[in-house]
Design a protein around this motif. Structure first.
Motif, short mmCIF file in Angstrom:
data_model
loop_
_atom_site.label_atom_id
_atom_site.label_comp_id
_atom_site.label_asym_id
_atom_site.label_seq_id
_atom_site.Cartn_x
_atom_site.Cartn_y
_atom_site.Cartn_z
N PHE A 293 -47.49 5.88 16.20
CA PHE A 293 -48.40 5.03 16.22
C PHE A 293 -49.58 5.65 15.66
O PHE A 293 -50.23 6.59 16.42
CB PHE A 293 -48.62 4.37 17.58
N ILE A 294 -50.31 5.16 14.68
CA ILE A 294 -51.41 5.76 14.10
C ILE A 294 -52.77 4.88 14.04
O ILE A 294 -52.50 3.79 13.61
CB ILE A 294 -51.39 6.40 12.61
N VAL A 295 -53.55 5.12 15.05
CA VAL A 295 -54.76 4.15 15.16
C VAL A 295 -56.04 4.48 14.68
O VAL A 295 -56.57 5.69 15.15
CB VAL A 295 -54.71 3.80 16.72
N PHE A 296 -56.49 3.73 13.71
CA PHE A 296 -57.83 4.00 13.05
C PHE A 296 -58.82 3.31 13.80
O PHE A 296 -58.72 2.42 14.37
CB PHE A 296 -57.86 3.59 11.75
N SER A 297 -60.14 4.10 13.92
CA SER A 297 -61.39 3.51 14.28
C SER A 297 -62.48 3.98 13.55
O SER A 297 -62.23 4.86 12.92
CB SER A 297 -61.64 3.91 15.75
N GLY A 298 -63.45 3.18 13.26
CA GLY A 298 -64.69 3.67 12.69
C GLY A 298 -65.64 2.35 12.34
O GLY A 298 -65.09 1.41 12.31
N LEU A 299 -66.85 2.58 12.12
CA LEU A 299 -67.62 1.49 11.70
C LEU A 299 -67.12 1.02 10.24
O LEU A 299 -66.52 1.78 9.27
CB LEU A 299 -69.01 2.06 11.34
N PRO A 300 -67.56 -0.49 9.99
CA PRO A 300 -67.17 -0.92 8.81
C PRO A 300 -67.81 -0.08 7.60
O PRO A 300 -69.00 0.55 7.71
CB PRO A 300 -67.96 -2.33 8.91
N GLY A 301 -66.96 -0.07 6.40
CA GLY A 301 -67.66 0.90 5.35
C GLY A 301 -67.66 2.42 5.45
O GLY A 301 -68.07 2.85 4.59
N SER A 302 -66.95 2.67 6.38
CA SER A 302 -66.61 4.28 6.67
C SER A 302 -65.39 4.63 5.97
O SER A 302 -65.42 5.93 5.45
CB SER A 302 -66.57 4.67 7.96
N GLY A 303 -64.58 3.94 5.50
CA GLY A 303 -63.46 4.36 4.50
C GLY A 303 -62.20 4.09 5.31
O GLY A 303 -61.29 4.47 4.90
N LYS A 304 -62.12 3.60 6.56
CA LYS A 304 -60.76 3.45 7.02
C LYS A 304 -59.75 2.81 6.63
O LYS A 304 -58.84 3.30 6.53
CB LYS A 304 -61.15 2.41 8.48
#
Length: 169
Positions: free
Chosen positions: A2-13
């Motif tokens: 399970f690979i879970v991404f996070s980060g602000l909008p526009g960061s490149g997620k």
């Protein structure tokens, strides 16, 4: 896994998550797509807020696919301890490894340019403004995620680094 991404909008997620999902032939769960579907179904809570509905749907979809033995990638801002812990509980419940990934863009001018110029890749979704991104509630991590800075790394470099990190997990 399970690979879970996070980060602000526009960061490149999403750019990274999509490329990674394609390379791995993984299930790709994008909270923006789930939430937009909920909006289009007109089933919003009182006050028109989406609330936790998109995340709750994603947790269930992830668990179903993980139990099938598939690699799952969750793509969302994932800004709160409670959402991060819930994703971790899904992995634990499915008995799979998890890689928590935080995408940042350390160059504020570049990040702002991305936010202000990117097109929406989810039909009907209104993207946040730079002001909304700056004001977004995004809690500090209480665990250490695998952090990638898209001001310094290309999408392909990020994907290569994530695949290498998966093999170490």
């Amino acid at each position: 896994m399970f690979i879970v991404f996070s980060g602000l909008p526009g960061s490149g997620k999403s750019s990274i998550a999509v490329k990674l999902a394609a390379r791995l032939k993984a299930v790709y769960l994008r909270i923006d797509s789930i939430e937009q579907g909920i909006r289009e179904a007109h089933v919003l809570a009182a006050g028109g807020e989406i609330g936790p509905a998109g995340y709750l749907a994603a947790y269930r979809l992830a668990a179903d696919n993980l139990r099938l033995g598939l690699t799952v990638i969750a793509d969302s801002v994932n800004p709160l301890k409670i959402t991060r812990d819930a994703f971790q509980a899904v992995a634990r419940g499915a008995g799979v490894g998890m890689l928590e990934v935080e995408i940042v863009c350390s160059n504020a001018a570049l990040h702002r340019r991305r936010v202000e110029t990117r097109p929406s890749t989810v039909a009907g979704l209104t993207l946040p403004t730079w002001e909304q991104v700056e004001k977004r509630d995004y809690e500090a991590w209480h665990r250490t995620p695998f952090r990638l800075d898209t001001a310094l790394l290309s999408v392909e470099e990020c994907v290569d680094m994530l695949i290498a990190a998966m093999h170490r997990e």
